[in-house]
Write a protein that holds these residues in place. Structure first.
Motif, PDB file in Angstrom:
ATOM      1  N   ASP A  10       0.828  -1.206   0.000  1.00  0.00           N
ATOM      2  CA  ASP A  10       0.000   0.000   0.000  1.00  0.00           C
ATOM      3  C   ASP A  10       0.865   1.259   0.000  1.00  0.00           C
ATOM      4  N   ALA A  72      -3.252   5.822  -5.873  1.00  0.00           N
ATOM      5  CA  ALA A  72      -2.835   4.429  -5.993  1.00  0.00           C
ATOM      6  C   ALA A  72      -2.742   4.089  -7.474  1.00  0.00           C
ATOM      7  N   SER A  84       4.817  -2.928  -7.070  1.00  0.00           N
ATOM      8  CA  SER A  84       4.119  -2.937  -5.787  1.00  0.00           C
ATOM      9  C   SER A  84       4.293  -4.271  -5.080  1.00  0.00           C
TER      10      SER A  84
END
Length: 289
Positions: A10, A72, A84
């Motif tokens: 995240d 994001a 990621s």
């Protein structure tokens, strides 16, 4: 490399849509790609590469450019999903290693950008390649660098790409441990040649720490496939100082090295990969690099 379906971090900021702004110049960035600019300029102008790095990063003034809120990455962006996932894997490995040592790992953030971006260290530009900024504890990458890595430097493969991220996260580990700060304090206190040698040791240690990550990630999640280690070793060879210098000018100047030779970069990544030990990455006490 087996990465699909694994946890994604995240801690990724997507600033590719106008989020970078026109950056102000600032402090020092540490990056794999900065050597290309610095060494080429050094060879052409006869200036020490670290001096050029200082000019590029602006000599210590903080960045003040306002930036748009980070987003994001899009769910359908495969390359963003890949970085990621790699970042998440480094988080898992380093959290465990720090915990075993009685410490708490602080996750870095990874920023995707295009062209140029303001950082706490100053300007960040795509031409510099991926870099880590100690001032804001963020890794910055323009994903177009992976095209350069494959097409211009001759280092294709997803694990070569993962090695790049793991190297920059290695700089974050060095920052948390106070190693990079100690090296930076030597700036101006020693000769340019001696500081270059310290820079090489810092970069080779980051390569070794990238290998430490790969060791633990594979032992825990079996991420490595046939040919992956060779991809990373090839990438390490292609971005060695001697390889870059020879490709650009046909001459090799060891005193101007700031990242290490191809053989050294391969050796230290392999050391971390085989041992999985942070202690094995003490390039500063090694009798030879």
């Amino acid at each position: 490399m087996k990465w699909e379906g694994n946890r994604q971090s995240d801690n990724v900021e997507d600033r590719r849509s106008g989020g970078g702004g026109a950056p102000m110049l600032g402090g020092r960035n540490i990056g794999i790609g900065t050597i290309v600019i610095a060494l080429i300029g050094g060879w052409v102008l006869g200036v020490n590469p670290l001096t050029i790095l200082g000019v590029i990063s602006g000599g210590g003034m903080p960045a003040t450019q306002q930036q748009a809120p980070a987003q994001a990455p899009p769910a359908n962006d495969t390359m963003a999903k890949f970085v990621s996932t790699v970042l998440a894997d480094t988080e898992d490995v380093w959290t465990q290693i720090f915990r075993q040592g009685g410490a708490t790992y602080q996750d870095p953030r990874l920023v995707l950008f295009r062209g140029a971006i303001a950082t706490a260290c100053g300007t960040g530009q795509s031409a510099m390649g991926p870099f880590y900024c100690p001032g804001d504890q963020k890794v910055y990458i323009d994903l177009s660098f992976y095209d350069q890595l494959k097409n211009q430097l001759g280092a294709p493969g997803d694990f070569a790409q993962a090695y790049v991220i793991a190297h920059e996260v290695g700089h974050h580990v060095q920052n948390l441990l106070g190693i990079s700060g100690q090296v930076d304090q030597m700036r101006g206190r020693v000769s340019k040649v001696e500081y270059n040698k310290l820079s090489v040791k810092l970069e080779l240690q980051a390569d070794c720490l990238a290998g430490v990550w790969a060791h633990h990630a594979d032992s825990q999640r079996q991420i490595l496939e046939q040919g992956d280690v060779q991809e990373a070793m090839n990438a390490a060879a292609k971005i060695g100082d001697d390889a870059l210098q020879k490709a650009q000018t046909g001459q090799i100047v060891p005193d101007s090295f700031t990242h290490g030779s191809s053989a050294q970069r391969q050796r230290w990544f392999k050391t971390g990969l085989q041992t999985g030990s942070v202690q094995s990455c003490d390039t500063f006490s090694a009798s030879s690099l």
